[in-house]
Design an enzyme around this catalytic site. Structure first.
Site, PDB file in Angstrom:
ATOM      1  N   ARG A 213       0.852  -1.192   0.000  1.00  0.00           N
ATOM      2  CA  ARG A 213       0.000   0.000   0.000  1.00  0.00           C
ATOM      3  C   ARG A 213       0.885   1.238   0.000  1.00  0.00           C
ATOM      4  O   ARG A 213       1.692   1.415   0.919  1.00  0.00           O
ATOM      5  CB  ARG A 213      -0.885   0.046   1.256  1.00  0.00           C
ATOM      6  N   GLU A 215       0.623   4.105   1.023  1.00  0.00           N
ATOM      7  CA  GLU A 215       0.005   5.084   1.921  1.00  0.00           C
ATOM      8  C   GLU A 215       1.100   5.869   2.612  1.00  0.00           C
ATOM      9  O   GLU A 215       1.909   5.284   3.339  1.00  0.00           O
ATOM     10  CB  GLU A 215      -0.843   4.362   2.982  1.00  0.00           C
ATOM     11  N   HIS A 222       0.096   1.197  10.415  1.00  0.00           N
ATOM     12  CA  HIS A 222       0.180   1.093   8.958  1.00  0.00           C
ATOM     13  C   HIS A 222       1.611   0.851   8.508  1.00  0.00           C
ATOM     14  O   HIS A 222       2.533   1.494   8.996  1.00  0.00           O
ATOM     15  CB  HIS A 222      -0.314   2.378   8.284  1.00  0.00           C
ATOM     16  N   GLU A 362      -8.800  -2.076  13.661  1.00  0.00           N
ATOM     17  CA  GLU A 362      -9.352  -2.972  12.645  1.00  0.00           C
ATOM     18  C   GLU A 362      -8.317  -4.030  12.278  1.00  0.00           C
ATOM     19  O   GLU A 362      -7.176  -3.707  11.976  1.00  0.00           O
ATOM     20  CB  GLU A 362      -9.700  -2.148  11.391  1.00  0.00           C
ATOM     21  N   SER A 365     -11.160  -6.906   7.055  1.00  0.00           N
ATOM     22  CA  SER A 365     -12.347  -6.562   6.275  1.00  0.00           C
ATOM     23  C   SER A 365     -12.800  -7.841   5.609  1.00  0.00           C
ATOM     24  O   SER A 365     -11.983  -8.586   5.074  1.00  0.00           O
ATOM     25  CB  SER A 365     -12.012  -5.551   5.182  1.00  0.00           C
TER      26      SER A 365
HETATM   27  P1  ATP Z   1      -7.148   0.812   7.595  1.00  0.00           P
HETATM   28  O1  ATP Z   1      -8.535   1.403   7.520  1.00  0.00           O
HETATM   29  O2  ATP Z   1      -6.737   0.447   8.985  1.00  0.00           O
HETATM   30  O3  ATP Z   1      -6.133   1.596   6.843  1.00  0.00           O
HETATM   31  P2  ATP Z   1      -7.957  -0.816   5.367  1.00  0.00           P
HETATM   32  O4  ATP Z   1      -9.419  -0.632   5.494  1.00  0.00           O
HETATM   33  O5  ATP Z   1      -7.215  -0.068   4.328  1.00  0.00           O
HETATM   34  O6  ATP Z   1      -7.254  -0.593   6.807  1.00  0.00           O
HETATM   35  P3  ATP Z   1      -8.204  -3.394   4.177  1.00  0.00           P
HETATM   36  O7  ATP Z   1      -7.914  -2.899   2.821  1.00  0.00           O
HETATM   37  O8  ATP Z   1      -9.590  -3.759   4.518  1.00  0.00           O
HETATM   38  O9  ATP Z   1      -7.659  -2.348   5.248  1.00  0.00           O
HETATM   39  O10 ATP Z   1      -7.190  -4.589   4.493  1.00  0.00           O
HETATM   40  C1  ATP Z   1      -7.523  -5.734   5.277  1.00  0.00           C
HETATM   41  C2  ATP Z   1      -6.635  -5.826   6.499  1.00  0.00           C
HETATM   42  O11 ATP Z   1      -5.269  -5.693   6.152  1.00  0.00           O
HETATM   43  C3  ATP Z   1      -6.858  -4.737   7.536  1.00  0.00           C
HETATM   44  O12 ATP Z   1      -7.935  -5.040   8.365  1.00  0.00           O
HETATM   45  C4  ATP Z   1      -5.551  -4.747   8.282  1.00  0.00           C
HETATM   46  O13 ATP Z   1      -5.479  -5.820   9.213  1.00  0.00           O
HETATM   47  C5  ATP Z   1      -4.564  -5.034   7.190  1.00  0.00           C
HETATM   48  N1  ATP Z   1      -3.963  -3.793   6.676  1.00  0.00           N
HETATM   49  C6  ATP Z   1      -4.482  -2.948   5.757  1.00  0.00           C
HETATM   50  N2  ATP Z   1      -3.665  -1.935   5.500  1.00  0.00           N
HETATM   51  C7  ATP Z   1      -2.581  -2.131   6.261  1.00  0.00           C
HETATM   52  C8  ATP Z   1      -1.353  -1.425   6.424  1.00  0.00           C
HETATM   53  N3  ATP Z   1      -1.079  -0.326   5.730  1.00  0.00           N
HETATM   54  N4  ATP Z   1      -0.442  -1.928   7.297  1.00  0.00           N
HETATM   55  C9  ATP Z   1      -0.696  -3.060   7.992  1.00  0.00           C
HETATM   56  N5  ATP Z   1      -1.826  -3.764   7.878  1.00  0.00           N
HETATM   57  C10 ATP Z   1      -2.755  -3.316   7.025  1.00  0.00           C
END
Ligand code: ATP
Length: 437
Positions: A213, A215, A222, A362, A365
């Protein structure tokens, strides 16, 4: 001779053995030198009597050696009740230095006051810390138990590509890479390929692999690369089936961790491993907003309506403990506009997906996915994605069973289990300012 590990030494009392490991500490007394040797399973004492003629050469080697160097010792293992480390000691006849260590940049046994970035610069030294070693073992146990649960339930582990041709999936930022004379992207999740497996008729699959990601945010949860425990399965009736499976999976993982490391986790991390009971509490987002408002005077900011934010997640943990005495809570009823187009919506437009919050963050998902071609095209168009996801839409033209799945962030799981930040929890952290080592 094969390498014998510290945790096997009791089987070799009074035997000649070969032992390889790090020099942990040297206590140089007047008449005797005590050397503590270490491998990944523990520590053992090596004793060298100074008065004995045949030890002269060994002492010369030892006088020249630094702690954290690695050695290969030939010697006899003997019982000695006076030795604190397991009541055994190694009496060497030969010492071979296999690598000599420079002075370490910090004392990894005492990390208090050492900046996390310095620690990460020298992560291989930082990881020598017992606590860090333990984090890896606990995470491995958790993942192993979750994998085993799925194998027992006839899931097949697959490996999907991480280099992909189209950028967009759910709106998260993606990393672009040069791919010969065109662009490629690093997969932000295996979502499309998990669903391709469903269209192929594989029924039950999972994958444990990196997700990327782009981000540019520095939070304690994250990372730009993390490990995603992803699964997908077919012939479901609703996303409730997906939540049910996730409950069983987490219970299997946490039970194994508690059995093997529960005491240790309490002692070292001051955290209780609590095995949740089924069903985990489930709440609609709009009811949750109301609870958070009434109990904690919390108002979700306008831009986050239909979704959660970090503060809401924290308060939700408090609420889940207060109302349900549960560390876990499922939230359903997110706005379709805040969720990827491949999540199914019911005839009233209500999203058939959920998030799982554990200890205020979280971790998952999940959703029933849209498997009907026409609906998918409509949802993709709505998000302006049609061209990007053209290849994916093809999967649904030739028959595809109803299905659903979820993704658990492994690094988050470890972090929350042990009360860490993601920098401490990941084997090697990747963030906007961290690409080395
Ligand atoms: P957040 O809202 O916390 O940024 P997200 O909604 O982008 O998460 P999803 O795309 O639903 O996350 O990804 C599924 C799972 O992967 C998340 O619940 C989390 O456990 C993990 N995850 C997502 N983004 C990250 C990240 N940047 N670093 C670590 N774990 C992550």
């Amino acid at each position: 001779m094969k390498k014998i590990y510290v945790n096997e030494l009791n089987n070799y009392i009074d035997k000649e053995i070969e032992f390889s490991g790090f020099i942990d500490t040297i206590r140089d007394k007047k008449w005797v030198m005590f050397v503590i040797l270490r491998d990944s399973t523990g520590k053992v004492q090596m004793t060298i009597e100074k008065s004995e003629e045949q030890n002269k050469e060994l002492l010369e080697i030892m006088n020249d050696i630094t702690v954290e160097s690695t050695v290969k010792i030939t010697g006899k293992l003997t019982k000695n009740e006076a030795v604190k480390l397991g009541g055994i000691e190694l009496i060497p006849t030969k010492i071979e230095v296999t690598s000599k260590a420079l002075n370490l940049p910090f004392d990894y046994n005492n990390l208090e006051g050492v900046n996390i970035d310095t620690r990460l610069d020298y992560r291989w030294i930082d990881l020598r810390n017992e606590k860090n070693m333990l984090i890896r073992q606990i995470e491995s146990t958790m993942v192993q138990a979750m994998r085993e649960y799925l194998y027992q339930n006839d899931f097949t582990e697959i490996h999907t590509p991480k280099l992909i041709g189209a950028a967009s999936e759910s709106g998260s930022e993606v990393f672009e890479v040069k791919y010969f004379d065109r662009k490629a992207y690093l997969a932000q999740s295996p979502q499309f390929y998990k669903q391709m497996a469903m269209a192929a008729g594989m029924s039950k699959i999972f994958e444990v692999a990196p997700a990327f990601r782009a981000e540019n945010s520095n939070t304690n949860r994250h990372a730009t690369e993390f490990t995603s425990f992803d699964l997908e399965f077919s012939y479901i009736d609703s996303y409730e089936d997906v939540m049910d499976l996730e409950e069983d999976l987490l219970i299997a993982g946490l039970s194994k961790v508690k059995e093997k490391y529960g005491e240790k986790i309490k002692e070292v991390f001051d955290k209780e491993v609590i095995i949740p009971t089924k069903p985990f509490p489930r709440i609609k987002l709009k009811d949750l907003y109301q609870e958070l408002h009434e109990r904690y005077d919390f108002e979700i900011p306008t831009e986050d309506i239909g979704d959660m934010n970090a503060e809401a997640e924290k308060l939700t943990y408090k609420f889940a403990l207060e109302k349900y005495n549960s560390e876990f809570i499922f939230i359903v009823g997110y706005a379709a506009t805040k969720r990827p187009f491949y999540h199914m919506r019911n005839e009233d437009g209500v999203l058939q997906g959920y998030d799982l919050i554990w200890r205020g963050t979280e971790i998952t998902s999940g959703a029933q996915r849209e498997h009907r071609y026409d609906e998918l095209v409509k949802n993709a168009n709505e998000k302006g994605l049609k061209e990007d996801v053209k290849f994916y839409l093809e999967f649904f033209k030739y028959g595809c069973p109803p299905h659903g799945g979820f993704a658990i962030g492994i690094d988050r799981l470890t972090m929350l289990l042990l009360g860490l930040t993601i920098k401490n929890a990941q084997f090697i952290f990747r963030g906007p300012n961290r690409l080395d080592p």
